[in-house]
Design an enzyme around this catalytic site. Structure first.
Site, PDB file in Angstrom:
ATOM      1  N   GLU A 140      -0.270  -8.245  -1.310  1.00 38.21           N
ATOM      2  CA  GLU A 140      -0.976  -8.115  -0.225  1.00 38.21           C
ATOM      3  C   GLU A 140      -2.247  -7.555  -0.479  1.00 38.21           C
ATOM      4  O   GLU A 140      -3.224  -8.045   0.019  1.00 38.21           O
ATOM      5  CB  GLU A 140      -0.256  -6.937   0.663  1.00 38.21           C
ATOM      6  N   MET A 165     -16.668   0.294 -18.753  1.00 39.69           N
ATOM      7  CA  MET A 165     -17.747   1.437 -18.409  1.00 39.69           C
ATOM      8  C   MET A 165     -17.061   2.787 -18.741  1.00 39.69           C
ATOM      9  O   MET A 165     -17.844   3.809 -18.868  1.00 39.69           O
ATOM     10  CB  MET A 165     -17.933   1.167 -16.825  1.00 39.69           C
ATOM     11  N   PHE A 222      13.225   1.590   8.943  1.00 35.88           N
ATOM     12  CA  PHE A 222      13.150   1.035   7.745  1.00 35.88           C
ATOM     13  C   PHE A 222      11.790   0.297   7.761  1.00 35.88           C
ATOM     14  O   PHE A 222      11.710  -0.553   8.520  1.00 35.88           O
ATOM     15  CB  PHE A 222      14.360  -0.164   7.718  1.00 35.88           C
ATOM     16  N   GLN A 223      11.236   0.335   6.783  1.00 36.51           N
ATOM     17  CA  GLN A 223       9.822  -0.187   6.553  1.00 36.51           C
ATOM     18  C   GLN A 223       8.736   0.053   7.503  1.00 36.51           C
ATOM     19  O   GLN A 223       7.797  -0.618   7.886  1.00 36.51           O
ATOM     20  CB  GLN A 223       9.904  -1.865   6.294  1.00 36.51           C
TER      21      GLN A 223
END
Length: 620
Positions: free
Chosen positions: A77, A505, A139-140
């Site tokens: 995602e 860096m 759930f989720q």
């Protein structure tokens, strides 16, 4: 519907869809999910980056039937979010990403924050657990509206399917207007499953959302007066000029005033790098001339910039002799970090257009600035402290040389997306950006892993343009899985891995400020290192060539400067698959100039141990 407002910067006017709401529209009987896809089609969304999951799954069934919306199935995602950002930055249109509830939605948080910091128009659509389960730790389940409240321009929780068209219309309008930014639309699963009606355009209501675009005439006249009276003006140009589509107007204003132009990291390409009035990028790693011009100026003409700490250095010592004209679409930015003598709230394109007219009027009245002495100083600094680099004594590849040659050999109009770190600064310095929207990077958030998915989004939105991702080996290992997405979806980006075997860096800071104690910055053994964990000298873990080939890419490696141009030319010639080049570069190369964090820009270092001598003691 329940709305979760996020303190939008600029409450906005009603959308063009609302303005035509009186037109009769055919009513369709659909599910909420079908209504969502139809709404996306109507607002002009042509590409969605996402991954299906339980709570968003109802939306994926009607999306399969859409002839207008292309869905790109990403591998993570975060890749969906960065791809949507890259799409938006390259095209100027709203980027769209989609995810399921819980971990799917929370994986979008980083790109949403990135879009918020860099004012990128983004709509993130997330599924939510069924409305009756919200608040039960189902759930989720995750309160993604609450989580993203500080990093969105506005967000919505939709529990009524009838509200989906209006919400989508408002989300796209808010994201794209005023100061652009991300908007999140969280839709409960049962709202997508329920039956509803669809009609377009919807009636939209955005009370209080009225961004000011037209600047105040009195402020414009005062700004023009200061411009013609100043002896050492500087046009300090930020990303807002690009987002307003004001680059042509900027060039007219610059040439009219004769002032030097400095473009921030987010504004590169808004004014041609090769224009004689361009003095470079300001900031921590800006050119000596740009940094010093700001410090010694008597007037900052600040357009769509926000006085970021990376530009100002120690704030109370920044541009000590300068009066400030500050124009911005967001009134919250004006006076936030530096008091403005002439504050101007408005769209950059309208502000600059009005400034041109006002400055012309001053010229016609016989008021014209004399900047001859100023340009004598500026040109001396440019000649004395140009950007440059030294080639490694051992004959290995210089990272600056690699990036410079990529820029020289790339087709005209090539889009570059950079990760974050040394390679980002070298790409900013050693590629010439002549056109707007050809330089994409994560400026405000500084997100490692941005480059590959952002390049993917840019190429999806601009398929006829060459797109190069300039990435570090550290950044590349965060999101390289999206090369699989590119290979499977005919998105042939080109990736240059600037491989120094370290978090470059961070290693540079350890060299300069931590007595060369390289704690946890070595990424793999590299070509010049001895055995690591009993692996033989020269073993590369991972082997980026093998990894890239496994993901369906053409993969090359370059270690010899004599082969550099041929390898880049080969990559440019391949346009049917993604191409990855592993450039093995010297690990000790550093980014210069540099202003150490927390210090004054007066302490800019042209190179390690080289403090510029301007031959003056008082320029005020």
């Amino acid at each position: 519907m329940t709305e979760q407002a996020t303190g939008a910067h600029h409450p906005q006017p009603r959308t063009r869809h609302a303005q035509g709401a009186q037109r009769a529209a055919a009513v369709e009987h659909v599910t909420g999910a079908q209504s969502l896809i139809r709404s996306l089609e109507e607002v002009g969304a042509d590409t969605v980056f996402g991954i299906p999951g339980g709570a968003i799954l109802p939306a994926y069934d009607p999306m399969m039937d859409s002839a207008k919306v292309r869905h790109v199935l990403v591998r993570h995602e975060q890749g969906a979010g960065h791809a949507a950002v890259g799409y938006a930055q390259a095209t100027g249109r709203v980027g769209v990403c989609m995810a399921t509830s819980g971990p799917g939605a929370t994986n979008l948080v980083t790109p949403i924050a990135d879009a918020h910091m860099d004012s990128v128009p983004l709509v993130a659509i997330t599924g939510q657990v069924a409305s009756g389960a919200i608040g039960t730790d189902a759930f989720q389940e995750a309160d993604i509206c609450g989580i993203t409240m500080p990093i969105t321009k506005h967000n919505f929780l939709v529990t009524d399917p009838a509200e989906i068209p209006r919400t989508i219309a408002e989300a796209f309008h808010i994201a794209a207007t005023g100061r652009p930014g991300p908007v999140l639309v969280d839709i409960a699963k049962d709202a997508m499953q329920a039956q509803t009606t669809f009609a377009w355009p919807p009636h939209t209501e955005l009370p209080g959302y009225r961004p000011v675009t037209k600047p105040h005439a009195k402020q414009i006249r005062e700004a023009a007066r200061l411009i013609v009276e100043s002896k050492r003006p500087v046009l300090y140009v930020g990303g807002g000029v690009m987002k307003a589509g004001a680059t042509a107007e900027l060039k007219v204003l610059a040439e009219l005033t004769g002032a030097p132009v400095t473009t921030t990291l987010m504004a590169l390409g808004s004014f041609p790098d090769t224009h004689p009035q361009h003095v470079g990028m300001p900031g921590m790693h800006g050119s000596v001339t740009a940094v010093t011009a700001l410090q010694k100026s008597d007037l900052l003409i600040t357009l769509g910039a926000r006085f970021d700490d990376r530009v100002t250095g120690k704030l109370d010592s920044f541009a000590p002799y300068a009066k400030v004209i500050h124009a911005d679409i967001d009134p919250a930015e004006i006076g936030k970090n530096r008091v403005a003598d002439v504050p101007i709230v408005g769209d950059a394109r309208e502000v600059i257009a009005d400034l041109i007219v006002a400055v012309q009027a001053e010229h016609e009245a016989g008021h014209r600035g004399d900047h001859a002495a100023w340009w004598t100083d500026l040109n001396r600094w440019r000649e004395t402290y140009p950007l440059g680099y030294e080639l490694p004594e051992d004959g290995s590849l210089s990272p600056q040389q690699v990036i410079e040659r990529i820029g020289k050999l790339a087709p005209q109009g090539t889009i570059y997306a950079a990760g974050v770190g040394q390679h980002q600064m070298w790409a900013a310095h050693f590629i010439d950006y002549e056109q707007p929207s050809t330089w994409l990077n994560s400026g405000g958030a500084g997100t490692m892993g941005y480059a590959v998915p952002a390049a993917m989004g840019a190429k999806a939105g601009m398929p006829d343009r060459t797109v190069w991702a300039i990435d570090g080996d550290g950044c590349f290992q965060m999101t390289n899985q999206e090369l699989t997405t590119c290979a499977l979806n005919n998105i042939p980006i080109k990736v240059a891995i600037i491989n120094n075997g370290a978090l470059g860096m961070v290693r540079q800071w350890q060299t300069l400020f931590y007595n060369q104690r390289y704690s946890n910055t070595v990424l793999h053994s590299g070509p010049d290192a001895g055995p690591v964990d009993d692996k033989p000298r020269g073993t590369r873990v991972p082997d980026f060539v093998k990894l890239s080939e496994a993901m369906g890419c053409v993969a090359l490696r370059c270690e010899d400067p004599a082969e550099l141009d041929a390898v880049i030319a080969k990559a440019n010639a391949i346009n049917d698959r993604p191409v990855v080049i592993d450039f093995i570069v010297h690990e000790d190369a550093q980014v210069w100039p540099m202003v150490a964090a927390g210090t004054s820009n007066d302490e800019v270092m042209a190179a390690r141990g080289v403090r510029p001598d301007f031959g003056d003691s008082a320029d005020d």
